[in-house]
Design an enzyme around this catalytic site. Structure first.
Site, short mmCIF file in Angstrom:
data_model
loop_
_atom_site.label_atom_id
_atom_site.label_comp_id
_atom_site.label_asym_id
_atom_site.label_seq_id
_atom_site.Cartn_x
_atom_site.Cartn_y
_atom_site.Cartn_z
N ASP A 64 -0.41 -7.49 2.18
CA ASP A 64 -0.43 -6.98 2.39
C ASP A 64 1.54 -6.99 2.64
O ASP A 64 1.74 -6.74 3.82
CB ASP A 64 -1.00 -5.62 3.04
CG ASP A 64 -0.58 -3.64 3.33
OD1 ASP A 64 -0.07 -3.99 1.23
OD2 ASP A 64 -0.68 -2.80 3.46
N SER B 161 4.26 2.36 8.62
CA SER B 161 3.98 1.54 6.64
C SER B 161 5.18 0.80 5.87
O SER B 161 6.28 0.96 5.92
CB SER B 161 2.78 1.86 5.92
OG SER B 161 1.77 2.46 6.60
N HIS C 75 0.85 -1.07 -0.22
CA HIS C 75 -0.15 0.18 -0.13
C HIS C 75 1.18 1.59 -0.26
O HIS C 75 0.62 2.54 -0.28
CB HIS C 75 -1.20 0.00 1.16
CG HIS C 75 -0.23 0.35 3.02
ND1 HIS C 75 0.36 -0.95 3.35
CD2 HIS C 75 0.03 1.91 2.71
CE1 HIS C 75 0.65 0.31 4.80
NE2 HIS C 75 0.34 1.53 4.46
#
Length: 726
Positions: free
Chosen positions: A314, A397, A263
């Site tokens: 992810d 992230s 992402h």
């Protein structure tokens, strides 16, 4: 507001832009050298005074684009990227923005970029072909200080990206020997404009509850922390900061594999923009933020990813364009791809892109769906209920989570935790789901890279070592079937004697231990040759090279050569690439490049036809109803396919005259299913002058034709043949 047209104080002449086909040929031709002793230096003040006034281009701050979800399916909560700059699209050759000037056998382009509303900026160049003698300099226009310099070695897949430059005004200076000017091309693709500073009191800085890696909480994790890097990545919307980890593999050969989160925008179309920063941390615990950003490198090769939807977790796995230099003293972290109920976990990350931090949680992990609190054994995520020490934030992230055996077991996808919400949760994509999240499909299989020789799902970490540098030599990288080729290597560094291990088809089996050997491939296809060298200190390093064995009977891309010069249109985020994943006939086909949500991959060709028909085979693996393969003739849609469709042939009538054929793979704003791509193969034209054909209507929408350079490219690589083949 679009950028303001450059103000010019003199008349400018325009040079012709060379076709992609000409670029591919010219870049491989060496030219005689002239004596240009000053080419390796920026222009002097005296030389600058000989030039005409500087052309200036003013860039306005782009508006923020809001994410739009399809109204006909659920609005999934998705992980968010941490944007540090917005993209201003330029998409112009440098020579179209300014003008060539000449001094002492040198051709020079100079351009000033001013972004008054920005606090910092970065630049992305594409269609870059630089002769060895060419030099590109970037100056801070406020003080004329040189801040970046580049040459052909910095170019990756015809792209070149700068780091975030701490100024809002720069001067670009390009120098090349005058006789090599026709061998050079470079376009300014975009500028990333940031409207917040990186100062200590900026909102970009992370929260005060974060714990420096150099505090006592990090004492037991000093080795693992050296596998963690901050990185920047750019796409058509802007520049983002995330975190990732350098991964060990079961050959223990220091292959620079780097795992993060999809992402963050990691895709085939963006990996060349990735810039990695190693050992960015404060010098003392709770000290003034004083991290050093000098240990940096640029560029990567896409390997695999999962988008965190459907059966995928992810994650993204890439290979760095170069191994980190020895002085960076990196570590290759171990990992564990077995589903587990770990406790006492840690994460090491770069919140807001800041210096490296560590967070700890003593509670057992639970397995859930993304964003959900209840346990669910079918979920792809580990849930941290709440961090006991520290937190995560935007920019964290992609960071790893480690168990007490110092094995990475997941990567951060998102969550609600922060210094202002210490009781909120985070979700980490599970390594056990990363392992084969796209099944056995070769382009999305992380297991093949991390465990090429064993079926093990756990691996210890590895300290880096100063081993051999390998320059593999192959006598013919595109041999005919059953034709012998010679393989050897120039080896430097490390400590002799060396042990050789050749894997000639990358199947994990060593085929030879000889320093030099001959080999032939009986079947056409694409092969990866792998050579690992172990020096006297047992330090292992490796090199890889691709060999294409063409099938002379194959209709589509029969030469087996993967094109190197893709030219993207302004409105397309990706192109199509040659692959041996699958084919309708022969070995090779065209596959849409891996792209992110709300993007499209496009390829097109323009040619002159007579009355007849055009046909091609297609295959699709996508989210049914939403992510589609589209085909257009002259901008008019002829075909729309989605879902899971095996090889199928489509045929369309076409009239005499010039027509543009265009294929697109288009993704909507969320969710990915299957392999998330499309293929085309066996494109043919059949003339039939006895049958009149009504030309398709023109269309004011749907994009229309594409630049002739892109059309020439597909023809140059043999993509369309007459059946006669075009």
């Amino acid at each position: 507001m679009p950028f303001i047209t450059a103000r010019r104080d003199f008349s400018l002449s325009k040079r012709l832009i060379h076709s992609a086909l000409a670029l591919a040929f010219l870049s491989s031709v060496s030219a005689p050298l002239l004596s240009t002793p000053l080419l390796g230096k920026p222009l002097t003040e005296h030389e600058l005074q000989q030039l005409l006034p500087l052309t200036r281009l003013e860039l306005a701050m782009p508006e923020l684009k809001q994410q739009v979800f399809s109204a006909s399916k659920p609005d999934r909560r998705q992980p968010q990227r941490h944007m540090i700059a917005r993209a201003k699209r330029i998409a112009q050759p440098l020579e179209a923005l300014t003008s060539w000037q000449y001094i002492d056998y040198r051709a020079i382009l100079r351009l000033a970029l001013d972004a008054p509303e920005a606090k910092h900026l970065n630049l992305g160049f594409d269609q870059v072909v630089l002769p060895e003698e060419a030099k590109l300099y970037i100056f801070n226009a406020h003080n004329n200080q040189l801040i970046e310099r580049y040459n052909y070695r910095n170019v990756s897949n015809q792209q070149l990206w700068t780091p975030q430059l701490q100024t809002n005004s720069v001067i670009i200076e390009l120098q090349v020997p005058e006789h090599l000017i026709d061998q050079l091309t470079i376009s300014l693709r975009q500028a990333g404009l940031g409207d917040k500073t990186f100062s200590a009191d900026s909102w970009l800085k992370s929260g005060s509850c974060n714990i420096d890696i150099n505090c006592s909480e990090g004492d037991n994790w000093r080795d693992v922390s050296r596998s963690v890097a901050r990185y920047l990545i750019s796409d058509s919307t802007g520049t983002f900061t995330c975190t990732g980890s350098l991964m060990n593999n079961d050959r223990f050969d220091q292959r620079p594999l780097f795992m993060t989160a999809a992402h963050c925008g990691v895709a085939e179309s963006t990996v060349d923009s990735m810039r990695f920063y190693w050992n960015y941390e404060t010098s003392v615990c709770d000290g003034t933020p004083d991290g050093d950003l000098s240990q940096t490198q640029t560029g990567a090769r896409f390997i695999s990813r999962g988008e965190g939807t459907g059966a995928r977790s992810d994650f993204a796995l890439v290979e760095l364009a170069q191994s980190p230099p020895n002085e960076f003293n990196v570590y290759f972290t171990g990992w564990n791809a077995v589903a587990q109920e770990a406790a006492n976990v840690v994460t090491i990350h770069h919140p807001a892109g800041d210096e490296k931090r560590i967070s700890l949680d003593a509670d057992p992990l639970t397995i859930t769906l993304y964003g959900n609190d209840p346990a669910d054994v079918t979920g792809q995520y580990y849930r941290i209920e709440a961090w006991d020490v520290g937190t995560t934030e935007g920019g964290s992230s992609g960071s790893g989570i480690w168990n007490q055996q110092k094995q990475l077991i997941g990567t951060l996808s998102g969550g609600r935790a922060s210094c202002t919400a210490p009781a909120e949760s985070d979700w980490y994509g599970r390594m056990s789901d990363h392992w084969l999240s796209a099944g056995e499909h070769p382009s999305l299989n992380s297991a093949k890279a991390l465990a090429p020789t064993t079926a093990n799902r756990t691996l210890a970490g590895l300290e880096s070592c100063d081993g051999a540098m390998i320059d593999m030599i192959i006598s013919d990288s595109s041999p005919a079937p059953d034709t012998a080729i010679d393989l050897s290597a120039n080896v430097t560094s490390g400590v002799a004697p060396y042990e050789y291990a050749w894997d000639l088809n990358n199947d994990g089996v060593i085929d030879s231990n000889d320093p030099q050997l001959s080999h032939s491939y009986s079947q056409s296809g694409e092969y990866e040759v792998y050579l690992m060298i172990t020096d006297a200190n047992q330090c292992r390093t490796a090199s890889r090279s691709r060999i294409i064995v063409p099938d002379p009977t194959e209709r589509f891309l029969a030469d087996g050569v993967k094109p190197t010069n893709y030219v993207s249109t302004v409105d397309a985020e990706g192109t199509w690439v040659v692959t041996s994943d699958t084919a309708a006939e022969g070995v090779f086909s065209l596959r849409s490049q891996v792209i992110n949500s709300d993007e499209k991959a496009l390829i097109a060709t323009t040619d002159t036809f007579t009355n007849g028909s055009v046909s091609f085979s297609y295959k699709v693996s996508s989210e049914s109803g939403f992510d589609k393969l589209l085909f257009f003739i002259d901008g008019v849609e002829q075909l729309s396919v989605d879902g899971d469709v095996d090889w199928t042939t489509a045929t369309y009538n076409i009239s005499s005259g010039s027509h543009t054929l265009r294929w697109e793979y288009v993704k909507d704003a969320s969710v990915s299913v299957g392999v998330d791509t499309a293929w085309i193969d066996d494109v043919q034209f059949t003339a039939d002058p006895t049958t009149p054909v009504t030309p398709p209507p023109t269309s004011s929408g749907g994009g229309g034709s594409v630049p002739w350079t892109l059309a020439l490219l597909l023809l140059a690589v043999g993509g369309l043949r007459r059946a006669t083949r075009l």
